[in-house]
Design an enzyme around this catalytic site. Structure first.
Site, PDB file in Angstrom:
ATOM      1  N   SER A 273      -8.035   3.400  -0.594  1.00 14.26           N
ATOM      2  CA  SER A 273      -7.766   4.134  -1.835  1.00 14.26           C
ATOM      3  C   SER A 273      -8.649   3.634  -2.978  1.00 14.26           C
ATOM      4  O   SER A 273      -9.004   4.394  -3.882  1.00 14.26           O
ATOM      5  CB  SER A 273      -6.285   4.032  -2.213  1.00 14.26           C
ATOM      6  OG  SER A 273      -5.882   2.694  -2.411  1.00 14.26           O
TER       7      SER A 273
ATOM      8  N   CYS B 198       5.680   0.618   5.550  1.00 15.44           N
ATOM      9  CA  CYS B 198       5.642  -0.150   4.303  1.00 15.44           C
ATOM     10  C   CYS B 198       6.962  -0.819   3.971  1.00 15.44           C
ATOM     11  O   CYS B 198       6.980  -1.940   3.463  1.00 15.44           O
ATOM     12  CB  CYS B 198       5.188   0.745   3.148  1.00 15.44           C
ATOM     13  SG  CYS B 198       6.336   2.064   2.705  1.00 15.44           S
TER      14      CYS B 198
ATOM     15  N   CYS C 224       6.849  10.817   4.051  1.00 15.30           N
ATOM     16  CA  CYS C 224       6.290  10.374   2.775  1.00 15.30           C
ATOM     17  C   CYS C 224       5.156  11.297   2.329  1.00 15.30           C
ATOM     18  O   CYS C 224       5.064  11.655   1.158  1.00 15.30           O
ATOM     19  CB  CYS C 224       5.795   8.934   2.904  1.00 15.30           C
ATOM     20  SG  CYS C 224       5.244   8.218   1.337  1.00 15.30           S
TER      21      CYS C 224
ATOM     22  N   GLY D 160      -4.972  -0.821  -1.477  1.00 12.54           N
ATOM     23  CA  GLY D 160      -5.807  -1.151  -0.334  1.00 12.54           C
ATOM     24  C   GLY D 160      -7.252  -0.753  -0.554  1.00 12.54           C
ATOM     25  O   GLY D 160      -7.592  -0.099  -1.539  1.00 12.54           O
TER      26      GLY D 160
END
Length: 354
Positions: free
Chosen positions: A14, A194, A102, A11
Site C-alpha cells: 500500500s 489480521c 472485509c 505495509g
C-alpha cells in the site's frame, strides 16, 4: 488533477501504491482504517493491520511522500460485518473467508463512501490484480495474485477503483519502495488473518467469541460413532488435526449442526463433483447457464474445469469435470474465463446430484 484515496495498511504494497499514484500525477491522500479497539490491541495484534504499528507506519510513509493521511474509525462495521460473521459461520459449521467479507463491506463500500466524503474521485488499494475497463483480471505476479479475494469489487463502482500494482512483480514493488526510501521498504508481510495474527482460530473463538467446547460424536460415512469431537466450531472440512486416534488416517468430511456431529472419512471419500453457490456477484459479462468456466474454491487452490449447470438470480449450481477435494461451505467459489474473473459467490452446499 484527479484526487484519489489510497488505502494504507502500513505495509510495503500500500505504501508503493501511494508513491506510484503520485508518479502518475494524482492528488493523493492516504487513509488507514482503525479496526480494533485500543483495549483489544496487545503485543500480538500490534504488528497486524489492526494494530498501532500499521497506522504509525502508514503515517510515516505519508509524511515521506508529503501527502495527507487520515485514520478512520471502522470499528463498528468491521465488528459487525467481519468478526461477528466469522464467529457465526464457524458456530454453524462453515469455514468463512474474512478477507472477502472485509473487501466487500469495508474496502469497496465503507472506504468508497469515505473517498467521496473527502472529495476523491478514485479509491486505490495495494492488491495484486488488474482493473481494466470494468474487468477484473489476475495480477501479473502469479504467486501474489489476489483476484480470488476481489470479486466483491463487482458490488462497487469498478470504474472508480485502482490497483496500481496489478501489472507488477513483488520484487519490483520492493525496489520502488527502496528507491523512495520508504520506511516500509523492508517490512515483512503478515500471512495471517489480521485479527488472528497467530492463526490460532480455536483460541480466538474461545477467548473472544465465547464459543465453548460442546463435544459430540464423530461419525463415519455410514453413521457409526467412532470418536468424540471437541466442538464443531473448531473443525473445518479437510482437517485431520483434532480428530484423535480413529484407527486410520481420517479427515473431516462434513460438519452437521443439526445433531452436533462431525463426519470423518478417508481421503478418497473427500471428493465432490457438484456444489451450490449463493450470493453471486458478477462483472460486465454475466455468467451464463451451461457455460464452461475455471473455478477456484480456495485462495491457494488451482482452478478446475466446471459447468454452470443452473443459474438463477444470485444462486448457481456448478458441476466439476473431475471431483475436487475437501470443498468447504462458507468459502468462495470464483469463476474465471482465462485470467478474467467472471463471478464469485459463497459455497453453501455440497450436493450429491443436480
Amino acid at each position: 488533477m484527479k484526487r484519489v484515496l489510497a488505502a494504507m495498511s502500513g505495509g510495503v504494497d500500500s505504501s508503493v501504491t501511494a508513491a506510484l499514484l503520485l508518479e502518475q500525477g494524482y492528488d493523493v491522500c492516504g487513509v488507514t482504517m482503525k479496526l480494533m479497539d485500543n483495549e483489544q490491541i496487545c503485543d500480538e495484534f500490534s504488528k497486524s493491520c489492526c494494530g498501532f504499528d500499521a497506522a504509525r507506519d502508514a503515517k510515516m510513509v505519508a509524511d515521506k511522500l508529503k501527502i495527507p493521511h487520515y485514520v478512520i474509525n471502522a470499528l463498528a462495521p468491521f465488528q459487525e460485518t467481519v468478526i461477528d460473521n466469522f464467529v457465526k459461520e464457524y458456530s454453524y459449521g462453515r469455514t468463512p473467508n474474512p478477507c472477502i467479507r472485509c473487501n466487500y463491506f469495508l474496502k469497496f463500500d465503507f472506504l468508497m463512501k469515505k473517498a467521496k466524503e473527502l472529495g476523491c474521485e478514485y479509491l486505490a488499494t495495494g492488491h495484486y490484480a488488474v482493473m481494466d475497463n470494468g474487468y477484473l483480471i489476475r495480477g501479473r505476479d502469479e504467486k501474489k495474485d489476489q483476484s480470488y479475494f476481489l470479486y466483491p469489487v463487482f458490488a462497487s463502482e469498478t470504474e472508480k477503483i485502482l490497483f496500481p500494482l496489478g501489472n507488477m512483480e513483488k520484487s519490483e514493488v520492493r525496489k520502488i519502495a527502496q528507491r523512495y526510501a520508504l520506511p516500509t521498504a523492508s517490512k515483512q508481510e503478515s500471512q495471517d488473518i489480521c485479527f488472528i495474527p497467530e492463526g490460532d482460530y480455536a483460541s480466538f473463538l474461545k477467548q473472544n467469541a465465547g464459543i465453548t467446547n460442546k463435544s459430540g460424536p464423530i461419525l463415519d460415512v455410514w453413521g457409526n460413532e467412532i470418536g468424540q469431537h471437541q466442538g464443531i466450531a473448531f473443525y473445518t472440512v479437510g482437517q485431520r488435526k483434532g480428530l484423535g486416534a480413529l484407527g486410520k488416517r481420517m479427515y473431516v468430511k462434513e460438519i452437521r449442526v443439526e445433531d452436533n456431529s462431525v463426519v470423518a472419512a478417508v481421503d478418497e471419500d473427500l471428493f465432490s463433483s457438484i456444489i451450490r453457490v449463493d450470493d453471486m456477484l458478477w462483472g460486465k459479462d454475466a455468467p451464463v447457464e451451461g457455460g464452461k468456466y475455471r473455478v477456484q474454491i480456495r485462495y491457494k487452490g488451482s482452478p478446475v474445469e466446471a459447468t454452470l449447470s443452473r443459474f438463477q438470480k444470485q444462486c448457481a449450481v456448478l458441476q466439476f469435470n473431475d471431483p475436487v477435494r475437501a470443498v468447504a461451505p462458507g468459502q468462495s467459489a470464483v469463476l474465471y474465463k482465462d485470467d478474467k474473473v467472471v463471478a464469485g459467490g459463497i459455497i453453501s452446499q455440497v450436493m450429491d446430484s443436480i
